[in-house]
Design a protein around this motif. Structure first.
Motif, PDB file in Angstrom:
ATOM      1  N   MET A   1       0.843  -1.173   0.000  1.00 25.17           N
ATOM      2  CA  MET A   1       0.000   0.000   0.000  1.00 25.17           C
ATOM      3  C   MET A   1       0.895   1.244   0.000  1.00 25.17           C
ATOM      4  N   ILE A   2       0.561   2.195  -0.836  1.00 25.40           N
ATOM      5  CA  ILE A   2       1.342   3.424  -0.950  1.00 25.40           C
ATOM      6  C   ILE A   2       0.933   4.405   0.155  1.00 25.40           C
ATOM      7  N   THR A   3       1.906   5.100   0.706  1.00 23.21           N
ATOM      8  CA  THR A   3       1.637   6.056   1.779  1.00 23.21           C
ATOM      9  C   THR A   3       1.604   7.475   1.222  1.00 23.21           C
ATOM     10  N   ASP A   4       1.061   8.390   2.032  1.00 20.92           N
ATOM     11  CA  ASP A   4       1.042   9.785   1.595  1.00 20.92           C
ATOM     12  C   ASP A   4       2.456  10.353   1.502  1.00 20.92           C
ATOM     13  N   THR A   5       3.364   9.859   2.331  1.00 21.02           N
ATOM     14  CA  THR A   5       4.766  10.284   2.259  1.00 21.02           C
ATOM     15  C   THR A   5       5.371   9.872   0.925  1.00 21.02           C
ATOM     16  N   GLU A   6       5.067   8.668   0.471  1.00 20.90           N
ATOM     17  CA  GLU A   6       5.579   8.209  -0.820  1.00 20.90           C
ATOM     18  C   GLU A   6       4.944   8.999  -1.958  1.00 20.90           C
TER      19      GLU A   6
ATOM     20  N   ALA B   1      -6.976  -0.621  -4.669  1.00 16.73           N
ATOM     21  CA  ALA B   1      -7.950  -1.551  -4.078  1.00 16.73           C
ATOM     22  C   ALA B   1      -8.776  -2.232  -5.161  1.00 16.73           C
ATOM     23  N   GLN B   2      -8.915  -1.588  -6.316  1.00 19.79           N
ATOM     24  CA  GLN B   2      -9.723  -2.139  -7.407  1.00 19.79           C
ATOM     25  C   GLN B   2      -8.928  -3.039  -8.338  1.00 19.79           C
ATOM     26  N   GLU B   3      -7.597  -3.010  -8.224  1.00 20.76           N
ATOM     27  CA  GLU B   3      -6.772  -3.835  -9.101  1.00 20.76           C
ATOM     28  C   GLU B   3      -7.020  -5.315  -8.816  1.00 20.76           C
ATOM     29  N   PRO B   4      -7.163  -6.106  -9.866  1.00 14.24           N
ATOM     30  CA  PRO B   4      -7.309  -7.551  -9.638  1.00 14.24           C
ATOM     31  C   PRO B   4      -6.015  -8.110  -9.072  1.00 14.24           C
ATOM     32  N   HIS B   5      -6.137  -9.000  -8.145  1.00 19.02           N
ATOM     33  CA  HIS B   5      -4.968  -9.632  -7.552  1.00 19.02           C
ATOM     34  C   HIS B   5      -4.610 -10.858  -8.377  1.00 19.02           C
ATOM     35  N   LEU B   6      -3.476 -10.755  -9.059  1.00 19.19           N
ATOM     36  CA  LEU B   6      -3.037 -11.842  -9.925  1.00 19.19           C
ATOM     37  C   LEU B   6      -2.305 -12.888  -9.108  1.00 19.19           C
ATOM     38  N   PRO B   7      -2.403 -14.149  -9.509  1.00 19.10           N
ATOM     39  CA  PRO B   7      -1.665 -15.184  -8.781  1.00 19.10           C
ATOM     40  C   PRO B   7      -0.173 -14.950  -8.885  1.00 19.10           C
TER      41      PRO B   7
END
Length: 88
Positions: A1-6, A75-81
Motif C-alpha cells: 500500500m502506498i503512503t502519503d509520504t511516498e 484496491a480495485q486492481e485484480p490480484h493476480l496469482p
C-alpha cells in the motif's frame, strides 16, 4: 500500500518540488508532471494507471486527494496469482 509520504516523494521526483507538505497541501499536475508521476507509480510501485482512472487522478488538487485516489485505484486492481518460478 502506498503512503502519503511516498506520494509526496513521487511528486517531488516528478518535478513538483515540495519542501514541506501535509495532506491538505495544494498541488497542480501539469501534463508533463502527470505523465512522469504515472511512470514512477508503475516503475516503483507496480501501480498501472488506466485511461479510466487517469482523469480522476489528474483532477486531484491536494496530496491527500491524490493519495486517496491511488488507494482506491490499488484496491480495485485484480490480484493476480504469484508467478511460479520455472522448474519449481
Amino acid at each position: 500500500m502506498i503512503t502519503d509520504t511516498e506520494v509526496a516523494r513521487l511528486l517531488h521526483d516528478s518535478g513538483h518540488l515540495l519542501d514541506t507538505w501535509d495532506s491538505d497541501t495544494q498541488i497542480f499536475l501539469d501534463s508533463l508532471t502527470f505523465v512522469w508521476l504515472v511512470h514512477l507509480l508503475e516503475e516503483r510501485h507496480g501501480i498501472v494507471i488506466t485511461s479510466e482512472t487517469e482523469e480522476e487522478l489528474a483532477a486531484s488538487d491536494t496530496i491527500g486527494a491524490l493519495h486517496r485516489q491511488l488507494l482506491r485505484v490499488t484496491a480495485q486492481e485484480p490480484h493476480l496469482p504469484q508467478e511460479v518460478p520455472h522448474g519449481a
